[in-house]
Design an enzyme around this catalytic site. Structure first.
Site, PDB file in Angstrom:
ATOM      1  N   HIS A 192       8.870  16.282  75.922  1.00  0.00           N
ATOM      2  CA  HIS A 192       8.561  17.656  76.317  1.00  0.00           C
ATOM      3  C   HIS A 192       7.873  18.369  75.152  1.00  0.00           C
ATOM      4  O   HIS A 192       8.217  18.141  73.990  1.00  0.00           O
ATOM      5  CB  HIS A 192       9.852  18.395  76.714  1.00  0.00           C
ATOM      6  CG  HIS A 192       9.556  19.721  77.367  1.00  0.00           C
ATOM      7  ND1 HIS A 192       9.227  20.828  76.640  1.00  0.00           N
ATOM      8  CD2 HIS A 192       9.501  20.083  78.672  1.00  0.00           C
ATOM      9  CE1 HIS A 192       8.985  21.831  77.481  1.00  0.00           C
ATOM     10  NE2 HIS A 192       9.148  21.401  78.717  1.00  0.00           N
ATOM     11  N   ASN A 201      14.081  21.981  84.973  1.00  0.00           N
ATOM     12  CA  ASN A 201      14.403  21.836  83.550  1.00  0.00           C
ATOM     13  C   ASN A 201      15.068  23.137  83.083  1.00  0.00           C
ATOM     14  O   ASN A 201      14.401  24.141  82.882  1.00  0.00           O
ATOM     15  CB  ASN A 201      13.101  21.561  82.777  1.00  0.00           C
ATOM     16  CG  ASN A 201      13.327  21.469  81.275  1.00  0.00           C
ATOM     17  OD1 ASN A 201      14.471  21.441  80.810  1.00  0.00           O
ATOM     18  ND2 ASN A 201      12.245  21.423  80.517  1.00  0.00           N
ATOM     19  N   TRP A 202      16.391  23.083  82.962  1.00  0.00           N
ATOM     20  CA  TRP A 202      17.136  24.309  82.628  1.00  0.00           C
ATOM     21  C   TRP A 202      16.998  24.682  81.147  1.00  0.00           C
ATOM     22  O   TRP A 202      17.439  25.754  80.734  1.00  0.00           O
ATOM     23  CB  TRP A 202      18.618  24.131  82.952  1.00  0.00           C
ATOM     24  CG  TRP A 202      18.917  24.026  84.425  1.00  0.00           C
ATOM     25  CD1 TRP A 202      18.020  24.067  85.462  1.00  0.00           C
ATOM     26  CD2 TRP A 202      20.213  23.869  85.028  1.00  0.00           C
ATOM     27  NE1 TRP A 202      18.672  23.934  86.663  1.00  0.00           N
ATOM     28  CE2 TRP A 202      20.023  23.813  86.431  1.00  0.00           C
ATOM     29  CE3 TRP A 202      21.506  23.765  84.519  1.00  0.00           C
ATOM     30  CZ2 TRP A 202      21.075  23.670  87.329  1.00  0.00           C
ATOM     31  CZ3 TRP A 202      22.570  23.611  85.420  1.00  0.00           C
ATOM     32  CH2 TRP A 202      22.348  23.570  86.798  1.00  0.00           C
ATOM     33  N   LYS A 203      16.457  23.769  80.351  1.00  0.00           N
ATOM     34  CA  LYS A 203      16.297  24.010  78.904  1.00  0.00           C
ATOM     35  C   LYS A 203      17.642  24.421  78.290  1.00  0.00           C
ATOM     36  O   LYS A 203      18.675  23.900  78.681  1.00  0.00           O
ATOM     37  CB  LYS A 203      15.178  25.021  78.661  1.00  0.00           C
ATOM     38  CG  LYS A 203      13.879  24.591  79.347  1.00  0.00           C
ATOM     39  CD  LYS A 203      12.674  25.359  78.941  1.00  0.00           C
ATOM     40  CE  LYS A 203      11.451  24.809  79.671  1.00  0.00           C
ATOM     41  NZ  LYS A 203      10.210  25.469  79.314  1.00  0.00           N
ATOM     42  N   GLY A 252       6.035  28.648  80.558  1.00  0.00           N
ATOM     43  CA  GLY A 252       6.762  29.888  80.307  1.00  0.00           C
ATOM     44  C   GLY A 252       5.858  31.102  80.102  1.00  0.00           C
ATOM     45  O   GLY A 252       6.311  32.159  79.677  1.00  0.00           O
ATOM     46  N   GLY A 271      10.565  24.994  84.980  1.00  0.00           N
ATOM     47  CA  GLY A 271      11.439  25.601  83.985  1.00  0.00           C
ATOM     48  C   GLY A 271      12.067  26.870  84.536  1.00  0.00           C
ATOM     49  O   GLY A 271      13.046  26.827  85.307  1.00  0.00           O
ATOM     50  N   GLY A 272      11.497  28.016  84.165  1.00  0.00           N
ATOM     51  CA  GLY A 272      12.063  29.325  84.507  1.00  0.00           C
ATOM     52  C   GLY A 272      12.510  29.456  85.963  1.00  0.00           C
ATOM     53  O   GLY A 272      13.630  29.910  86.243  1.00  0.00           O
ATOM     54  N   GLU A 309       2.104  18.833  81.660  1.00  0.00           N
ATOM     55  CA  GLU A 309       2.468  20.227  81.429  1.00  0.00           C
ATOM     56  C   GLU A 309       1.562  20.814  80.350  1.00  0.00           C
ATOM     57  O   GLU A 309       1.832  20.638  79.151  1.00  0.00           O
ATOM     58  CB  GLU A 309       3.915  20.327  80.957  1.00  0.00           C
ATOM     59  CG  GLU A 309       4.913  19.804  81.953  1.00  0.00           C
ATOM     60  CD  GLU A 309       6.301  20.383  81.687  1.00  0.00           C
ATOM     61  OE1 GLU A 309       6.834  21.025  82.588  1.00  0.00           O
ATOM     62  OE2 GLU A 309       6.815  20.231  80.576  1.00  0.00           O
ATOM     63  N   SER A 341       4.816  27.095  84.605  1.00  0.00           N
ATOM     64  CA  SER A 341       4.862  28.290  85.456  1.00  0.00           C
ATOM     65  C   SER A 341       4.752  27.982  86.949  1.00  0.00           C
ATOM     66  O   SER A 341       4.125  28.729  87.701  1.00  0.00           O
ATOM     67  CB  SER A 341       3.795  29.299  85.024  1.00  0.00           C
ATOM     68  OG  SER A 341       4.031  29.715  83.679  1.00  0.00           O
ATOM     69  N   GLU A 350       8.164  21.211  73.963  1.00  0.00           N
ATOM     70  CA  GLU A 350       9.066  21.956  73.057  1.00  0.00           C
ATOM     71  C   GLU A 350       9.700  21.006  72.044  1.00  0.00           C
ATOM     72  O   GLU A 350       9.924  21.378  70.892  1.00  0.00           O
ATOM     73  CB  GLU A 350      10.118  22.720  73.879  1.00  0.00           C
ATOM     74  CG  GLU A 350       9.493  23.942  74.550  1.00  0.00           C
ATOM     75  CD  GLU A 350      10.152  24.378  75.847  1.00  0.00           C
ATOM     76  OE1 GLU A 350      11.293  23.981  76.127  1.00  0.00           O
ATOM     77  OE2 GLU A 350       9.488  25.130  76.595  1.00  0.00           O
TER      78      GLU A 350
END
Ligand code: PGA
Length: 263
Positions: A106, A13-15, A184, A243-244, A178, A222, A108
């Site tokens: 998600h 997930n590149w966000k 993150g 993600g990251g 999640e 994470s 966010e």
């Protein structure tokens, strides 16, 4: 019941990242990793979810990767079809652009953009009706976990969509658990806690649909190359939403590799 016969599924997930030049590099690096690596087609499904502006170009650039890489949208409109809805991208527009996978719910989106349970359910309904495959995200906050409500919150989030999913459409759903406090933050749920929640999710799904035992359950929060092997060893963790660490091709590849090897 264990879902260990499910093909693992690792999605980056590149966000709201990266800028074009870095995206190009990331794709080239990922293709190189896949070319040089030993993940076989069918051993682990791999997906990347770039920002909507880049969906078609990323999909085109990944078309000749050594193994299939699925391009996933990060969100979809709660409105179906086409029309005067400035700024929106409907499930039908995604499908029309050959984007057939989408993240919905998600945390966010829920927390920053006020996607309520009913908005999320509308998105799920229209995405399924358009024939998309959904990665439906669920997860509790730290306050909810500390209050002992984690399971209840997560199972409720699954019930929130069950009314809009028709029996045969469960085949087009993947669940991503999640925990919000792990996203993150560098804090991963322990493999034991993640497995325990995944087992509850599977139990809940199995009560809702006979397809429960075969629905892929991804863990997110994470996930890194360093913890992927342990997470992948858990019977009900069928993959990861990353993600990251997905912004670095080598880390992302290693995570996929850990899942490809473990199942
Ligand atoms: P993270 O994000 O891996 O950076 O924690 C996961 C996600 O939000 O999907």
């Amino acid at each position: 019941m264990s879902g260990s016969t499910i093909t693992p599924w690792v999605v980056g997930n590149w966000k709201m990242n990266p800028m074009q030049a870095n995206a190009q590099q990331l794709i080239q690096d990922l293709k190189q990793q896949l070319q040089q690596g030993d993940i076989l087609e069918g051993q682990c499904r791999i997906g990347v979810a770039p920002p909507s502006i880049a969906l078609s170009s990323v999909q085109a650039e990944l078309a000749n990767a050594a193994i299939d890489v699925i391009t996933v949208a990060q969100d979809v409109s709660r409105i179906a079809g086409t029309g005067a809805y400035t700024g929106e991208v409907s499930a039908d527009l995604l499908k029309d652009s050959q984007i057939t996978y989408v993240l919905i719910g998600h945390s966010e989106r829920r927390e920053i953009f006020a996607d309520t349970a009913s908005v999320v359910a509308e998105k799920v309904k229209h995405a399924l009706a358009a024939g998309l495959h959904i990665i439906y995200c669920v997860g509790e906050s730290l306050v909810q976990r500390e209050a002992g409500q984690a399971e209840q919150v997560v199972l409720q989030q699954i019930c929130d969509i069950s009314a809009v999913v028709e029996a045969e459409q469960w085949a087009n759903i993947t669940i991503a658990y999640e925990p919000i406090w792990a996203i993150g933050t560098g804090k991963t749920a322990s493999p034991e806690d993640a497995q325990a929640m995944h087992a509850k999710i599977r139990e809940g799904l199995t009560q809702i649909t006979p397809q429960g035992p075969s629905i892929a359950l991804l863990y997110g929060g994470s996930v890194k190359a360093e913890n992927a092997v342990e997470l992948a060893a858990c019977p009900d963790i069928n993959g990861a939403l990353v993600g990251g660490a997905s912004l670095n091709a080598e880390s992302f590849y290693q995570i996929a590799h850990a899942f490809a090897q473990s199942k």
